[in-house]
Write a protein that holds these residues in place. Sequence first.
Motif, short mmCIF file in Angstrom:
data_model
loop_
_atom_site.label_atom_id
_atom_site.label_comp_id
_atom_site.label_asym_id
_atom_site.label_seq_id
_atom_site.Cartn_x
_atom_site.Cartn_y
_atom_site.Cartn_z
N ASP A 26 10.50 3.29 4.48
CA ASP A 26 11.56 3.44 3.48
C ASP A 26 10.97 3.42 2.07
O ASP A 26 11.38 4.21 1.20
CB ASP A 26 12.58 2.30 3.60
N ILE A 27 10.02 2.53 1.84
CA ILE A 27 9.42 2.38 0.51
C ILE A 27 8.64 3.64 0.13
O ILE A 27 8.76 4.17 -0.98
CB ILE A 27 8.52 1.14 0.49
N ALA A 28 7.82 4.13 1.07
CA ALA A 28 7.03 5.33 0.80
C ALA A 28 7.93 6.53 0.54
O ALA A 28 7.66 7.34 -0.36
CB ALA A 28 6.09 5.61 1.98
N LYS A 29 9.00 6.63 1.32
CA LYS A 29 9.90 7.77 1.16
C LYS A 29 10.60 7.72 -0.19
O LYS A 29 10.74 8.74 -0.86
CB LYS A 29 10.94 7.77 2.30
N ALA A 64 0.84 -1.20 0.00
CA ALA A 64 0.00 0.00 0.00
C ALA A 64 0.87 1.25 0.00
O ALA A 64 0.57 2.24 -0.70
CB ALA A 64 -0.93 -0.01 1.21
N ALA A 65 1.97 1.22 0.77
CA ALA A 65 2.89 2.36 0.82
C ALA A 65 3.58 2.57 -0.52
O ALA A 65 3.79 3.70 -0.97
CB ALA A 65 3.93 2.14 1.92
N ARG A 66 3.93 1.46 -1.19
CA ARG A 66 4.58 1.55 -2.50
C ARG A 66 3.70 2.25 -3.52
O ARG A 66 4.17 3.04 -4.34
CB ARG A 66 4.93 0.13 -2.98
N ARG A 107 5.14 11.38 0.34
CA ARG A 107 5.53 12.03 1.59
C ARG A 107 4.42 11.97 2.63
O ARG A 107 4.70 11.82 3.83
CB ARG A 107 5.91 13.49 1.32
N HIS A 108 3.18 12.08 2.19
CA HIS A 108 2.06 12.03 3.17
C HIS A 108 2.02 10.68 3.87
O HIS A 108 1.70 10.60 5.06
CB HIS A 108 0.74 12.33 2.48
N ILE A 109 2.40 9.62 3.16
CA ILE A 109 2.41 8.29 3.77
C ILE A 109 3.65 8.10 4.64
O ILE A 109 3.55 7.56 5.76
CB ILE A 109 2.35 7.20 2.68
N SER A 110 4.80 8.57 4.17
CA SER A 110 6.01 8.43 4.99
C SER A 110 5.89 9.24 6.27
O SER A 110 6.37 8.82 7.33
CB SER A 110 7.26 8.87 4.20
#
Length: 459
Positions: free
Chosen positions: A84-87, A53-55, A92-95
């Motif tokens: 790490d994946i979201a970043k 989901a983050a990816r 950014r909103h997820i990280s």
Amino acid sequence: MTSLQLSAKEDMLERFLDASARGDLTQVSTLLSHVPSLINQTGYSGWTGLMLAARNGHYDVVEALLSHGCDKFSVNSSSQTAYDIAKFWGHRHISNLLGRTDDGSQRVLPGSDPHQQENYFSRETLDRLSAKRTDTVWLEDKQSDPDTVYLLFSNLSPMVRSSQEDDNAVGETKLCRFRYEAVKDLLQKPATVLIFLGVEKRKTPSSSSSSSQTVDGVQEPPAWFAINTDEVAAELLKRCRERNCSFPKTPNRDLLKLNEEEAGVVAQARSVLAWHSRYSFCPTCGSSTTLEEGGYKRSCLNLDCKSLKGVHNTCYPRVDPVVIMLVIHPDGNQCLLGRKKIFPVGMFSCLAGFIEPGEAMEEAVRREVEEESGVKVGPVQYVSCQPWPMPSNLMIGCLAVAISTDIKVDENEIEEARWFPRQQVIDSFRGAHPALTMPPRQTIAHQLIRHWIGMNSNL
């Protein structure tokens, strides 16, 4: 469990992971209501629903999974957390959501722990005890302590010994260690430079050293010093009772043979000794200088010198910051590597250059890449750093994303630069591409390239 039951569970997990990757919040919630244990289960290469989901930037799914109590600290086979994946993918909103603690504040997640990016020369096995550098009585006591360890340097190279028995064998290289009785005559010589390196770190609170000195009833661990002397190297070698002792002639290669613990000690000692070799005279007025604070300061002997008034960086060991960067192609699947004429045939490495005064790290990356290769760079991300004691650099490792791809090499800096597909780089690491050689594993360039491969291998 029957094969039918196992197949049903595998099917349920596959549907859950697929729904997470697609951002289907309704199906994710429905599956979790029936099988709550799905929340932290992993699929291919250790990926969880949260990571998928983050990816793909599905904020609502990430939020729902967190509310169900999923483990946001778990890592996949590439040691990446969902953070790490979201970043990496710019969500950014997820990280930011994944980076919050339970009280709402931001924190560094375990997947971004700098200890996971330890580089050669970086390991700290000694407690530097910088507060003791001005305690001359304590330092003098430590110098004569029978358990104190001394390292001998000649022309900035440490005395080492190899365990090899013949010229064809590959032996382990270790530092030669001396005690006070073996070096006390050197300590009396005016030309000797003595550096206090620190004391051995205790591995456990209850462990004790063999030292006879105690403080408040607790035994103190052994201290370490480094000595650089003008005595002939051949005479210094006679002091060692071990076989196969020598002073490395090519430090850029030979010092990479030490183990991680001793390499960190050498990085500290060699960098400070190199500074002393260049600062015998005051850079401000040209007068002679004297060594102070356990070897971490030089003071001018001219009482009228301006360097004695206020704080001056010429009085303390210098470190030269260098940016070293792996430039990623806009397609995300190629990297830019260059080679100098002095490199072995077929070897390519990351581009690098010194940070100039008044220049930010990110701007230094952009300037150096464009100067050396003609490629323009946009986003820059810090990865890790490495002390490099040849003579005293700090290599600041970064990833950079190119915004142009045409290469025009500055032949004064490098001989050639090329875009290399990720698979070709992977093949080189495996030894399956003999025409391309990566830099040694002890270099931060090697680790940056591996880091990039790991980040992209499953994304």
